[in-house]
Design a protein around this motif. Structure first.
Motif, short mmCIF file in Angstrom:
data_model
loop_
_atom_site.label_atom_id
_atom_site.label_comp_id
_atom_site.label_asym_id
_atom_site.label_seq_id
_atom_site.Cartn_x
_atom_site.Cartn_y
_atom_site.Cartn_z
N LEU A 39 52.63 51.21 31.81
CA LEU A 39 52.08 50.10 31.05
C LEU A 39 50.98 49.41 31.86
CD1 LEU A 39 55.43 48.64 29.69
CD2 LEU A 39 53.75 50.04 28.46
N ASP A 40 50.05 48.75 31.15
CA ASP A 40 48.91 48.09 31.81
C ASP A 40 49.35 47.05 32.84
OD1 ASP A 40 47.24 49.62 30.22
OD2 ASP A 40 46.91 48.03 28.76
N ASP A 41 50.52 46.41 32.59
CA ASP A 41 51.04 45.39 33.50
C ASP A 41 52.27 45.90 34.26
OD1 ASP A 41 53.00 45.45 31.56
OD2 ASP A 41 52.69 43.39 30.90
N LEU A 42 52.49 47.21 34.24
CA LEU A 42 53.60 47.90 34.88
C LEU A 42 54.96 47.53 34.29
CD1 LEU A 42 52.35 47.97 38.57
CD2 LEU A 42 52.18 49.76 36.83
N GLY A 91 42.59 53.47 29.95
CA GLY A 91 42.44 54.62 30.85
C GLY A 91 42.34 54.28 32.31
N GLU A 92 42.05 53.02 32.62
CA GLU A 92 42.01 52.61 34.03
C GLU A 92 43.44 52.42 34.53
OE1 GLU A 92 39.34 52.15 36.25
OE2 GLU A 92 38.33 53.25 34.66
N PRO A 93 43.70 52.72 35.82
CA PRO A 93 45.07 52.56 36.31
C PRO A 93 45.46 51.10 36.50
CG PRO A 93 43.61 53.17 38.10
CD PRO A 93 42.79 53.23 36.83
N ALA A 94 46.75 50.82 36.37
CA ALA A 94 47.29 49.54 36.82
C ALA A 94 47.44 49.69 38.32
CB ALA A 94 48.64 49.27 36.16
N GLN A 95 47.18 48.63 39.08
CA GLN A 95 47.19 48.74 40.53
C GLN A 95 48.09 47.68 41.15
OE1 GLN A 95 42.97 48.09 41.06
NE2 GLN A 95 42.58 50.26 41.26
N VAL A 96 48.66 48.03 42.30
CA VAL A 96 49.38 47.07 43.12
C VAL A 96 48.63 47.01 44.44
CG1 VAL A 96 51.52 46.49 44.30
CG2 VAL A 96 51.60 47.51 42.01
N GLU A 97 48.09 45.83 44.76
CA GLU A 97 47.37 45.66 46.02
C GLU A 97 48.36 45.18 47.09
OE1 GLU A 97 43.40 43.64 47.99
OE2 GLU A 97 44.04 42.96 46.00
N ILE A 98 48.37 45.87 48.22
CA ILE A 98 49.23 45.50 49.35
C ILE A 98 48.43 44.54 50.22
CG2 ILE A 98 50.54 46.33 51.33
CD1 ILE A 98 50.73 49.05 49.86
N LEU A 99 49.01 43.37 50.52
CA LEU A 99 48.32 42.31 51.25
C LEU A 99 49.01 42.00 52.58
CD1 LEU A 99 48.08 39.91 48.21
CD2 LEU A 99 46.24 41.33 49.07
N ASN A 100 48.29 41.37 53.47
CA ASN A 100 48.81 40.81 54.73
C ASN A 100 49.30 41.86 55.72
OD1 ASN A 100 48.27 38.36 53.57
ND2 ASN A 100 50.38 37.86 53.13
N PHE A 101 48.61 42.98 55.84
CA PHE A 101 48.96 43.93 56.89
C PHE A 101 47.91 43.84 57.99
CE2 PHE A 101 46.76 46.26 53.54
CZ PHE A 101 45.69 46.82 54.23
N ARG A 102 48.30 44.21 59.19
CA ARG A 102 47.36 44.16 60.31
C ARG A 102 46.59 45.46 60.41
NH1 ARG A 102 50.98 43.62 65.59
NH2 ARG A 102 51.04 41.59 64.65
N LEU A 106 49.68 42.30 41.51
CA LEU A 106 49.28 43.15 40.40
C LEU A 106 47.79 43.03 40.13
CD1 LEU A 106 50.06 44.94 37.90
CD2 LEU A 106 50.31 42.78 36.65
N VAL A 107 47.15 44.16 39.90
CA VAL A 107 45.80 44.20 39.34
C VAL A 107 45.98 44.95 38.02
CG1 VAL A 107 43.41 44.93 39.63
CG2 VAL A 107 44.76 44.29 41.65
N MET A 140 58.40 48.97 46.11
CA MET A 140 57.89 48.09 45.06
C MET A 140 58.86 48.13 43.89
SD MET A 140 53.94 49.25 45.11
CE MET A 140 53.04 49.22 46.63
N VAL A 141 59.20 46.95 43.35
CA VAL A 141 60.21 46.88 42.29
C VAL A 141 59.63 46.35 40.98
CG1 VAL A 141 62.12 46.60 43.92
CG2 VAL A 141 60.96 44.57 43.02
N ARG A 142 60.47 46.45 39.91
CA ARG A 142 60.13 46.00 38.56
C ARG A 142 58.92 46.73 37.99
NH1 ARG A 142 59.53 39.88 38.62
NH2 ARG A 142 58.69 40.30 36.57
N ILE A 143 58.81 48.01 38.33
CA ILE A 143 57.78 48.86 37.75
C ILE A 143 58.50 49.80 36.78
CG2 ILE A 143 56.06 50.65 38.22
CD1 ILE A 143 55.65 49.26 40.96
N TYR A 144 58.13 49.75 35.51
CA TYR A 144 58.82 50.53 34.50
C TYR A 144 58.27 51.96 34.44
CZ TYR A 144 61.41 46.60 32.67
OH TYR A 144 62.29 45.55 32.55
#
Length: 194
Positions: free
Chosen positions: A100-103, A143-154, A136-137, A167-171
């Motif tokens: 789904l567009d919003d996962l 046709g564009e993918p739904a994305q999960v951006e990972i933040l705050n890594f060194r 979430l992006v 990653m949870v709550r992704i259907y």
């Protein structure tokens, strides 16, 4: 190595190119700018697994990766940083619905996605109190993918352990799918405006 007369940067990312036509006096006749995407080097390891294989149900995905290159930290408050996006395809090549567009478990872009980094990958965590986060992006274009951006890594390199994130709550897709090409995009960003 130059390709079609253009030498690409060594680091993957999106770059602005400028093409200008000059007259014999070196005055610009016409000029245009364009974006050019340079693909990064292949990952040493990239594994995606899920906890549940049923159709259309809430799931937990585990992403493991290890790189060969060195990447700066994920902080947009500097002029050089890394963006890491896990891409979940919303349509297959025939136009059939996948994710789904919003996962499924989220509603809008920017919303925090439940994620957890394994303790043995703690060298990736930026600093205490600045824990790993994911957001979430949402896919806004068919046709564009739904994305999960990972933040705050060194900053990280291939000499470190694998990065492992849940990653949870992704259907899951609602119909039977032979394989789902979940991918990751790691962009090295250089922002001249900072």
């Amino acid at each position: 190595m130059p390709e079609n007369g253009v030498k690409h940067p060594a680091q993957g990312g999106e770059y602005v190119g400028i093409l200008s036509f000059l007259d014999s006096g070196n005055s610009i006749i016409e000029s245009t700018s364009f974006y050019h995407r340079v693909r990064p080097q292949k990952l040493r390891t990239f594994v995606v697994s899920s906890a549940v294989n049923d159709y259309g149900v809430e799931n937990m995905y585990t992403i493991e990766l290890q790189v060969d290159s060195t990447y700066p930290r994920a902080s947009a408050d500097t002029s050089t940083y890394t963006r890491m996006l896990v891409e979940f395809p919303t349509l297959d090549s025939l136009g059939n619905r996948l994710f789904l567009d919003d996962l499924g478990g989220y509603t809008k872009s920017g919303e925090l996605v439940g994620c957890y980094m394994y303790p043995y990958t703690s060298p990736y965590i930026d600093s205490p109190g600045n824990d790993l986060r994911c957001r979430l992006v949402k896919s806004e274009v068919a046709g564009e993918p739904a994305q999960v951006e990972i933040l705050n890594f060194r900053a990280f390199s291939g000499s470190q352990y694998r990065m492992k994130v849940r990653m949870v709550r992704i259907y899951n897709p609602a119909t039977s799918v032979v394989s789902v090409p979940i991918s990751i995009r790691i962009d090295h960003v250089v922002d001249a405006s900072n």
